[in-house]
Design a protein around this motif. Structure first.
Motif, mmCIF file in Angstrom:
data_model
loop_
_atom_site.group_PDB
_atom_site.id
_atom_site.type_symbol
_atom_site.label_atom_id
_atom_site.label_comp_id
_atom_site.label_asym_id
_atom_site.label_seq_id
_atom_site.Cartn_x
_atom_site.Cartn_y
_atom_site.Cartn_z
ATOM 1 N N LEU A 114 31.084 -7.638 -53.836
ATOM 2 C CA LEU A 114 31.366 -8.413 -55.303
ATOM 3 C C LEU A 114 32.385 -9.516 -54.771
ATOM 4 C CD1 LEU A 114 31.941 -5.280 -57.313
ATOM 5 C CD2 LEU A 114 29.830 -6.790 -57.359
ATOM 6 N N GLY A 115 32.667 -9.874 -53.735
ATOM 7 C CA GLY A 115 33.562 -11.222 -53.330
ATOM 8 C C GLY A 115 34.977 -10.832 -53.528
ATOM 9 N N ILE A 116 35.479 -9.485 -53.472
ATOM 10 C CA ILE A 116 36.880 -9.107 -53.978
ATOM 11 C C ILE A 116 37.568 -9.176 -52.762
ATOM 12 C CG2 ILE A 116 38.252 -7.357 -54.957
ATOM 13 C CD1 ILE A 116 35.809 -6.641 -56.890
ATOM 14 N N PRO A 117 38.677 -9.852 -52.620
ATOM 15 C CA PRO A 117 39.427 -9.520 -51.253
ATOM 16 C C PRO A 117 40.208 -8.225 -51.102
ATOM 17 C CG PRO A 117 40.662 -10.927 -53.107
ATOM 18 C CD PRO A 117 39.292 -10.802 -53.629
ATOM 19 N N THR A 118 40.078 -7.689 -49.762
ATOM 20 C CA THR A 118 40.340 -6.596 -49.386
ATOM 21 C C THR A 118 41.551 -6.420 -48.348
ATOM 22 O OG1 THR A 118 38.744 -6.326 -47.811
ATOM 23 C CG2 THR A 118 37.957 -5.463 -50.007
ATOM 24 N N PHE A 119 42.483 -5.487 -48.620
ATOM 25 C CA PHE A 119 43.429 -5.529 -47.615
ATOM 26 C C PHE A 119 43.738 -4.159 -47.142
ATOM 27 C CE2 PHE A 119 44.259 -8.896 -50.587
ATOM 28 C CZ PHE A 119 45.049 -10.031 -49.823
ATOM 29 N N GLY A 120 44.112 -3.937 -45.903
ATOM 30 C CA GLY A 120 44.412 -2.728 -45.475
ATOM 31 C C GLY A 120 45.933 -2.589 -45.067
ATOM 32 N N TRP A 121 46.779 -1.823 -45.487
ATOM 33 C CA TRP A 121 48.142 -1.733 -45.028
ATOM 34 C C TRP A 121 48.197 -0.663 -43.978
ATOM 35 C CZ3 TRP A 121 52.709 -2.051 -49.400
ATOM 36 C CH2 TRP A 121 53.894 -2.420 -48.532
ATOM 37 N N ARG A 138 37.360 2.072 -35.227
ATOM 38 C CA ARG A 138 37.453 0.727 -35.443
ATOM 39 C C ARG A 138 38.489 0.250 -36.752
ATOM 40 N NH1 ARG A 138 33.890 -2.560 -37.551
ATOM 41 N NH2 ARG A 138 34.605 -4.360 -36.489
ATOM 42 N N PRO A 139 39.820 1.010 -36.540
ATOM 43 C CA PRO A 139 40.825 1.067 -37.614
ATOM 44 C C PRO A 139 41.075 -0.289 -37.883
ATOM 45 C CG PRO A 139 41.579 1.848 -35.864
ATOM 46 C CD PRO A 139 40.083 1.817 -35.487
ATOM 47 N N TYR A 140 40.998 -0.805 -39.157
ATOM 48 C CA TYR A 140 41.436 -2.095 -39.855
ATOM 49 C C TYR A 140 40.677 -3.483 -39.407
ATOM 50 C CZ TYR A 140 45.505 1.041 -41.013
ATOM 51 O OH TYR A 140 45.868 2.125 -41.523
ATOM 52 N N ARG A 141 39.399 -2.957 -39.135
ATOM 53 C CA ARG A 141 38.411 -4.069 -38.680
ATOM 54 C C ARG A 141 37.448 -4.257 -39.758
ATOM 55 N NH1 ARG A 141 40.863 -1.510 -34.108
ATOM 56 N NH2 ARG A 141 41.098 -2.960 -32.236
ATOM 57 N N ARG A 142 37.582 -3.489 -41.078
ATOM 58 C CA ARG A 142 36.448 -3.702 -42.028
ATOM 59 C C ARG A 142 37.136 -4.672 -43.007
ATOM 60 N NH1 ARG A 142 35.928 1.261 -39.899
ATOM 61 N NH2 ARG A 142 33.812 1.602 -38.982
ATOM 62 N N VAL A 143 38.451 -4.506 -43.459
ATOM 63 C CA VAL A 143 39.014 -5.100 -44.720
ATOM 64 C C VAL A 143 39.064 -6.598 -44.100
ATOM 65 C CG1 VAL A 143 40.391 -3.254 -45.408
ATOM 66 C CG2 VAL A 143 41.324 -4.685 -43.729
ATOM 67 N N ASP A 144 39.522 -7.632 -45.151
ATOM 68 C CA ASP A 144 39.663 -8.904 -44.909
ATOM 69 C C ASP A 144 40.881 -9.438 -44.330
ATOM 70 O OD1 ASP A 144 36.992 -9.536 -46.226
ATOM 71 O OD2 ASP A 144 37.942 -8.989 -48.103
ATOM 72 N N HIS A 145 41.736 -8.848 -44.685
ATOM 73 C CA HIS A 145 43.226 -8.954 -44.423
ATOM 74 C C HIS A 145 43.969 -7.829 -44.193
ATOM 75 C CE1 HIS A 145 46.495 -12.223 -45.295
ATOM 76 N NE2 HIS A 145 46.912 -11.191 -44.700
ATOM 77 N N VAL A 146 44.813 -7.637 -43.031
ATOM 78 C CA VAL A 146 45.554 -6.567 -42.642
ATOM 79 C C VAL A 146 47.018 -6.768 -42.792
ATOM 80 C CG1 VAL A 146 46.255 -4.613 -40.973
ATOM 81 C CG2 VAL A 146 43.904 -5.811 -40.793
ATOM 82 N N ALA A 336 54.503 -8.020 -48.732
ATOM 83 C CA ALA A 336 52.707 -7.511 -49.324
ATOM 84 C C ALA A 336 52.295 -8.410 -50.432
ATOM 85 C CB ALA A 336 52.744 -6.043 -49.246
ATOM 86 N N ALA A 337 53.178 -8.305 -51.350
ATOM 87 C CA ALA A 337 52.847 -9.173 -52.687
ATOM 88 C C ALA A 337 52.785 -10.658 -52.450
ATOM 89 C CB ALA A 337 53.944 -8.847 -53.581
ATOM 90 N N ASP A 338 53.369 -11.231 -51.422
ATOM 91 C CA ASP A 338 53.409 -12.510 -51.170
ATOM 92 C C ASP A 338 51.734 -12.908 -50.597
ATOM 93 O OD1 ASP A 338 55.812 -13.167 -51.874
ATOM 94 O OD2 ASP A 338 56.546 -13.181 -50.038
ATOM 95 N N ALA A 339 51.438 -12.008 -49.602
ATOM 96 C CA ALA A 339 50.190 -12.084 -49.194
ATOM 97 C C ALA A 339 48.819 -11.843 -50.073
ATOM 98 C CB ALA A 339 49.750 -11.087 -47.732
ATOM 99 N N ILE A 340 49.202 -10.877 -50.831
ATOM 100 C CA ILE A 340 48.086 -10.586 -51.868
ATOM 101 C C ILE A 340 47.881 -11.866 -52.896
ATOM 102 C CG2 ILE A 340 47.254 -9.404 -53.875
ATOM 103 C CD1 ILE A 340 48.793 -6.972 -52.356
ATOM 104 N N GLN A 341 48.832 -12.314 -53.329
ATOM 105 C CA GLN A 341 49.036 -13.509 -54.337
ATOM 106 C C GLN A 341 48.644 -14.746 -53.649
ATOM 107 O OE1 GLN A 341 53.249 -13.696 -56.032
ATOM 108 N NE2 GLN A 341 51.833 -13.576 -58.082
ATOM 109 N N THR A 342 48.900 -15.107 -52.271
ATOM 110 C CA THR A 342 48.224 -16.142 -51.945
ATOM 111 C C THR A 342 46.888 -15.984 -51.593
ATOM 112 O OG1 THR A 342 50.331 -16.352 -50.221
ATOM 113 C CG2 THR A 342 48.261 -17.411 -49.464
ATOM 114 N N GLU A 343 46.243 -14.913 -51.342
ATOM 115 C CA GLU A 343 44.863 -14.616 -51.381
ATOM 116 C C GLU A 343 44.187 -15.088 -52.784
ATOM 117 O OE1 GLU A 343 41.775 -14.351 -48.995
ATOM 118 O OE2 GLU A 343 43.574 -13.449 -48.128
ATOM 119 N N LEU A 344 44.891 -14.674 -53.726
ATOM 120 C CA LEU A 344 44.373 -14.618 -54.991
ATOM 121 C C LEU A 344 44.552 -16.167 -55.790
ATOM 122 C CD1 LEU A 344 45.537 -11.370 -56.790
ATOM 123 C CD2 LEU A 344 43.286 -11.908 -55.808
#
Length: 345
Positions: A114-121, A138-146, A336-344
């Motif tokens: 759906l084009g939604i950014p995905t994060f793995g913490w 393959r841990p943390y190789r599927r999300v867009d941003h780790v 973490a919130a900084d990284a998410i807001q930057t992506e959005l």
């Protein structure tokens, strides 16, 4: 958790509408996700906390995944309605998971479609190369941003987009006073889960107990919620590993995030690896971290002079600096919130 997840449980206030979706799978995930939810909401970004509900299966209440879910429910804010994966992805502005290879994988893939950014913490220490898992996770190789705990994680994921944010839970422990035991008490951490090295669990525990008894040290056995089988003839403590560590002089463990928590708290670590784990990237640290391979090694390590929590922390500080981002001021949830807001944006 096994089986197809057909709905997620919503916890706490539901802001309705478009939200950053935070997926918890275990009670300890709340130590990261609840502060992140608070920080996002403080910035005016709606955030929704959810957890996958284990599917109905025979003797479900005895399954490790269901026990983890019940523990999460007990620790989380009030549970609310359920929501299907389809509706949940449709509401997401961004998706944050603590792992991207297990139960949440389908939600990650649906969101990306759906084009939604995905994060793995990163949820803790990882066998990034699956050296010992016997699987290809393959841990943390599927999300867009780790969102990484430290520079070590980022160095293992050079093909991924990463941000080093740390762990809110472990950062809080680092800023608190160290554990200050007055006598020897050992937490034995049995963590042989998800089929990884489960065949060596019984002899490993037996050797750990034998080493403690040889050194005349009191001990308690802590078992991961997802570990299968019984602990007989030994009794498992009904206290959490973190509760036990708060009173321990030593942690006796194999490869586990609890190893980092022990060092952060100022608890001496006996890294017991008679079975030759290849992912065991924990170097010996004078006083703070001792490698053992048999009961005699354990007894000898426990008979050494007892260090203070401050001494353990000083010995482990350089190692922890590479593994964990532990600043004195900026919280992991804020980074973490900084990284998410930057992506959005």
């Amino acid at each position: 958790m096994g089986g197809v997840i057909d709905h997620y449980r919503i916890f706490g206030q539901d802001p309705e509408g478009s939200s950053v979706v935070l997926v918890a799978q275990a009670a300890y995930h709340l130590g990261e996700l609840l502060p992140l939810q608070d920080e996002l909401r403080r910035r005016g970004v709606p955030a929704l906390l959810v957890a996958p509900v284990p599917p109905r299966q025979p003797v479900r209440r005895l399954r490790p995944g269901y026990r983890r879910f019940q523990e999460l429910v007990s620790a989380a804010p009030t549970a609310g309605a359920t929501i299907s994966p389809e509706r949940l992805a449709g509401r997401a502005r961004a998706l944050v998971v603590m792992n991207d290879w297990g139960t949440p994988r389908e939600l990650v893939e649906r969101s990306q479609g759906l084009g939604i950014p995905t994060f793995g913490w990163v949820e803790g220490v990882q066998d990034f190369d699956d050296a010992d898992t016997g699987r290809s996770r393959r841990p943390y190789r599927r999300v867009d941003h780790v969102l990484c705990l430290g520079e070590f994680d980022a160095s293992q994921l050079i093909e991924q987009r990463t941000s080093v944010v740390g762990s809110q839970r472990l950062q809080s422990l680092w800023l608190a006073p160290p554990t200050t035991p007055t006598e020897r008490f050992v937490t034995i951490n049995s963590n042989f889960t998800y089929g990884v090295l489960s065949d060596v669990r019984r002899p490993w525990v037996a050797e750990a107990v034998a080493g403690c008894r040889s050194a005349s040290c009191d001990w308690a056995l802590s078992r991961h919620r997802a570990e299968r089988g019984t602990s007989l003839p030994y009794r498992t403590s009904n206290r959490t590993a973190s509760e036990l560590l708060a009173e321990s002089s030593h942690l006796l463990s194999r490869f586990s995030t609890l190893c980092l928590e022990a060092l952060v708290r100022g608890v001496q670590l006996l890294f017991h690896n008679p079975h030759g784990e290849r992912s065991a990237a924990f170097p010996a640290l004078t006083g703070a971290l001792i490698h053992t391979k048999n009961a005699s090694d354990i007894a000898a390590a426990l008979n050494r002079d007892l260090l203070t929590g401050d001494e353990v922390r000083r010995s482990a500080e350089a190692f922890l600096a590479g593994r964990l981002h532990l600043p004195d001021e900026v919280a992991a949830a804020s980074l973490a919130a900084d990284a998410i807001q930057t992506e959005l944006s």
